[in-house]
Structure formats: structure tokens, C-alpha cells
Design an enzyme around this catalytic site. Structure first.
Site, short mmCIF file in Angstrom:
data_model
loop_
_atom_site.label_atom_id
_atom_site.label_comp_id
_atom_site.label_asym_id
_atom_site.label_seq_id
_atom_site.Cartn_x
_atom_site.Cartn_y
_atom_site.Cartn_z
N GLY A 81 0.80 -1.22 0.00
CA GLY A 81 0.00 0.00 0.00
C GLY A 81 0.83 1.26 0.00
O GLY A 81 0.49 2.24 -0.68
N ASP A 90 10.59 -26.63 2.95
CA ASP A 90 11.04 -25.72 1.90
C ASP A 90 9.91 -24.86 1.37
O ASP A 90 10.14 -23.79 0.81
CB ASP A 90 11.60 -26.52 0.71
CG ASP A 90 13.09 -26.79 0.85
OD1 ASP A 90 13.79 -25.97 1.47
OD2 ASP A 90 13.55 -27.81 0.33
N LYS A 106 -7.27 -15.76 -0.97
CA LYS A 106 -6.96 -14.93 -2.13
C LYS A 106 -7.68 -15.42 -3.39
O LYS A 106 -8.09 -14.61 -4.23
CB LYS A 106 -5.45 -14.89 -2.35
CG LYS A 106 -4.70 -14.08 -1.29
CD LYS A 106 -5.17 -12.65 -1.29
CE LYS A 106 -4.48 -11.80 -0.26
NZ LYS A 106 -4.99 -10.40 -0.27
N TYR A 117 -4.30 -19.08 3.42
CA TYR A 117 -4.11 -17.76 2.82
C TYR A 117 -4.41 -17.80 1.32
O TYR A 117 -5.08 -16.92 0.78
CB TYR A 117 -2.67 -17.29 3.05
CG TYR A 117 -2.33 -15.96 2.43
CD1 TYR A 117 -2.80 -14.78 3.00
CD2 TYR A 117 -1.53 -15.87 1.29
CE1 TYR A 117 -2.48 -13.54 2.45
CE2 TYR A 117 -1.21 -14.64 0.74
CZ TYR A 117 -1.69 -13.49 1.32
OH TYR A 117 -1.39 -12.27 0.76
N THR A 143 4.17 -11.46 -7.62
CA THR A 143 5.08 -12.48 -7.12
C THR A 143 5.63 -12.03 -5.77
O THR A 143 5.16 -11.05 -5.18
CB THR A 143 6.20 -12.72 -8.15
OG1 THR A 143 6.94 -13.87 -7.76
CG2 THR A 143 7.11 -11.51 -8.28
N ARG A 172 12.83 -18.93 -6.38
CA ARG A 172 11.85 -17.87 -6.13
C ARG A 172 12.10 -16.69 -7.06
O ARG A 172 13.23 -16.38 -7.43
CB ARG A 172 11.93 -17.39 -4.67
CG ARG A 172 11.43 -18.41 -3.65
CD ARG A 172 9.94 -18.62 -3.75
NE ARG A 172 9.47 -19.58 -2.75
CZ ARG A 172 9.37 -20.89 -2.95
NH1 ARG A 172 9.71 -21.39 -4.13
NH2 ARG A 172 8.91 -21.68 -2.00
N HIS A 205 8.44 -12.29 5.31
CA HIS A 205 8.75 -13.09 4.13
C HIS A 205 10.26 -13.29 4.02
O HIS A 205 11.04 -12.70 4.76
CB HIS A 205 8.19 -12.41 2.88
CG HIS A 205 6.71 -12.49 2.78
ND1 HIS A 205 5.89 -11.38 2.88
CD2 HIS A 205 5.87 -13.55 2.60
CE1 HIS A 205 4.62 -11.76 2.76
NE2 HIS A 205 4.59 -13.05 2.59
#
Length: 365
Positions: free
Chosen positions: A23, A325, A147, A143, A171, A254, A186
Site C-alpha cells: 500500500g 522448503d 486470495k 491464505y 510475485t 523464487r 517473508h
């Protein structure tokens, strides 16, 4: 029938979740582009999980455009431990805001999800059509389901009521105003802080350790605590004088996107793209959301090596294989986004030093 109006510089725009990573980046991007009528509220002022409060806010303020960046978020540990919180709070936030946007005639709304909506074994790179094509990663399933529900809410209101609600799936994000909590953050912000503290331990720089904990206490412990208590706490998070322990094997791949790039993509899509542009041909309207990413990936081990280099860490990096993982690989297919005219600018090799510089500067603010 869809009737669309351009987002003018003086349009009333509500950014839900303006203090967070997503945001705040959207708010700053709008400001930089000359939008002058931005509407924000803190959680204390407006609890988006409470329908009555949300309806009262929309009735009073009448926003014309809405960016729904508010969410209950966290990393792999938080997602696994607080499953009920992640599904309940996100469902409530999304449902309340989507319904109020419809009731009070919001012209356009953008919903932000996450690429964790895709199946654990999704083909790589993941196209938007992968949605609901297989089982989700177990650790963040609640989660992800919330979404997915948000995407379907937007699609369903569009199809039944002719609203103009679009959904984007960023992502893995990182950037200014990220969450650096050692338990709930994260992967990139968690590693930034871990390597910062590990460097301090490795060099016996207790002044910086105490400064860090005073800025962001861990489990209620700040920099005023005795050295031995701080040391024991850091050990529990895998931070030692001679090595750092990270969860998993380090092999998962990732994709990481600088948050200010993500914000630029969101504003671009609000300016340029409508739901009618995203409807596929045929009777079934599905997967109208848009992936936002780089289309590039690195392993967790590679990211850790970058972190060590940027923070100046010279100890060992160890991986604890007894911990999960998560999804082996999560690379987005950004063909749709590129076709709509937007591409990212900041590569991870530039973004990580930027983030660490920002983190260090925050110690003094």
C-alpha cells in the site's frame, strides 16, 4: 454493460493498507504521478474485517477508485502456525471491501492477491490458467484459498452486476516498509535482518544489535535486555557467532519483485486496463487476473549468498533440512502483463542493496 471513466488526477482514490509494503508503494507512486485526492485510514481508524465500519466509511467518503492492498500477511512460519487467522481475516477484509465497492458505486477497484494461489506442482512458469488446476502448498493453503476467493468475488460481481473490478497477482515482493519481524516476515526481509544481526554477532558489535532490537523488539525483548538473554534469543532464530541457519535446503527457486515496480504496474493497470479487456472468449469467464512479476528466478541459496555479500557477512551459511522448503518453484508467466504494456525495471542485484540501505537508515528514524 460496462461504462468506464478515466482515473483523473483529482479523482478520490482510496488505498486500503497504505502503511504496508504494498500500500505504501502504491500511495507513493500515485503521489509521484500527481494524484492529489488520496484517501487513507489506519487500522485503528477503520477495521476492514468489520462490515458495519466498512459500509459507514464508503457511505461517508464515496471513493471513486479503490486499491485493496490491505491483507493479513506473513512468511512460511506464520502461515503454518496461524492458519485460522490467515483465512478468516483475509476473507473478511476482501468480502467487506468488494461488497461496499459495489453498493457505493466505485468506478474501478484493484484487488491484490499473491502467486501462492497457484498449485504446488503447477507447470513452470505459471500462467493465469493454472488457477485451481491442482492441490495448493499445504503451509500457506488457508491464505491462498482466501486470495482465490477474492479473485472469484471480483469476477462474480463483474459478471452479475457489471462492476469494473480487476485482480492482480504479484510475485514475492520486497522493498521499503517491508515486515522485518523474525517470525512473521517473508524470505528476503527476514534474511536481510538475519544477516545484519549475524554480521553484528560475528564482529561482536553489540551497539548495533541493541539498536536493532530497540527499533524492532523480538518476542518483547529489546536492546536493553542483558547480553546473555539477547544471545539466547538470537540462537533460537539460527543466528550464531560463526554461522547462520536458514530453513529448508536452499534449493527452492523464487522470483522477487521490487515493491515500487509492483506499485507502478498496479497504477498502470488501473489507468489503462478494464475488466472488459481481460474477458476471454467463450461462455466461461475464468482467470481474468494478471500476474505481476519479473519472469526471472533465483534459488534461496543464491539469494542468501547475495545477502551475505551486501551485508558484509563472513561467517558460514547453513541450511536446516528438518524444516520445510515450501513450494519448490514459483515462477510467474508474465506474458499477459507484457502484452498489456508493462515491464519491471529493478533487478534483484540492484534491489537487495537498496533494501539493506533502507533498513539501515531506519535504525536512526
Amino acid at each position: 454493460m460496462f461504462i468506464f471513466v478515466d482515473m483523473e488526477k483529482d479523482s478520490k482514490i482510496y488505498i486500503a493498507g497504505h502503511t504496508g509494503l504494498v500500500g505504501s508503494a502504491i500511495y507513493n507512486n500515485l503521489k509521484q504521478k500527481g494524484y492529489s485526492n488520496l484517501l487513507v485510514c489506519t487500522h485503528r481508524e477503520l477495521d476492514l474485517t468489520q462490515q458495519e465500519q466498512v459500509n459507514h466509511f464508503f457511505e461517508k467518503e464515496r471513493p471513486e477508485y479503490v486499491f485493496l492492498a490491505a491483507a493479513h500477511v506473513g512468511g512460511i512460519i506464520a502461515n503454518h502456525q496461524y492458519r485460522a487467522d490467515f483465512i478468516y481475516r483475509n476473507l473478511m477484509i476482501q468480502t467487506n471491501v468488494v461488497h461496499a465497492a459495489y453498493i457505493y458505486n466505485v468506478k474501478k477497484r484493484l484487488f491484490l492477491g499473491s502467486t501462492c494461489i497457484y498449485p504446488k506442482e503447477a507447470p513452470q512458469p505459471m500462467t493465469e490458467d493454472c488457477l485451481l488446476a491442482g492441490p495448493l502448498e499445504y503451509t500457506n493453503e488457508p491464505y491462498a484459498i482466501a486470495k482465490i476467493a477474492g479473485i472469484k468475488l471480483c469476477e462474480s460481481f463483474n459478471l452479475q452486476y457489471g462492476t469494473n473490478f480487476i485482480s492482480v497477482m504479484p510475485t514475492n515482493l520486497y522493498g521499503p516498509n517491508d515486515n522485518f519481524d523474525l517470525e512473521t516476515s517473508h524470505v528476503l526481509p527476514a534474511m536481510i535482518r538475519k544477516f545484519h544481526l549475524a554480521t553484528c554477532l560475528h564482529t561482536n558489535n553489540w551497539e548495533k544489535i541493541r539498536m536493532d532490537l530497540n527499533k524492532r523488539p523480538v518476542q518483547g525483548l529489546n536492546g536493553k535486555a542483558p547480553e546473555e538473554e539477547i544471545r539466547e534469543l538470537l540462537y533460537t532464530y539460527g543466528l550464531f557467532e560463526d554461522h547462520v541457519e536458514l530453513w529448508g535446503t536452499g534449493t527452492p527457486l523464487r522470483e522477487f519483485l521490487w515493491s515500487e515496480d509492483m506499485a507502478d504496474a498496479c497504477v498502470y493497470l488501473m489507468q489503462k486496463v478494464n475488466f472488459s479487456d481481460l474477458r476471454p472468449e467463450g461462455k466461461e469467464i475464468r482467470n481474468t487476473h494478471i500476474n505481476i512479476g519479473t519472469g526471472k528466478e533465483v534459488s534461496i541459496r543464491e539469494a542468501a549468498t547475495m545477502m551475505a555479500r551486501v551485508t558484509g557477512y563472513e561467517g558460514q551459511i547453513c541450511f536446516d533440512h528438518s524444516h520445510p522448503d515450501g513450494t519448490p518453484r514459483k515462477l510467474t508467466d508474465v506474458t499477459k502483463l507484457h502484452r498489456l504494456g508493462w515491464r519491471h525495471k529493478v533487478e534483484i542485484e540492484e534491489g537487495i542493496p537498496r533494501l539493506y540501505t533502507w533498513y539501515q537508515n531506519q535504525q536512526f528514524n
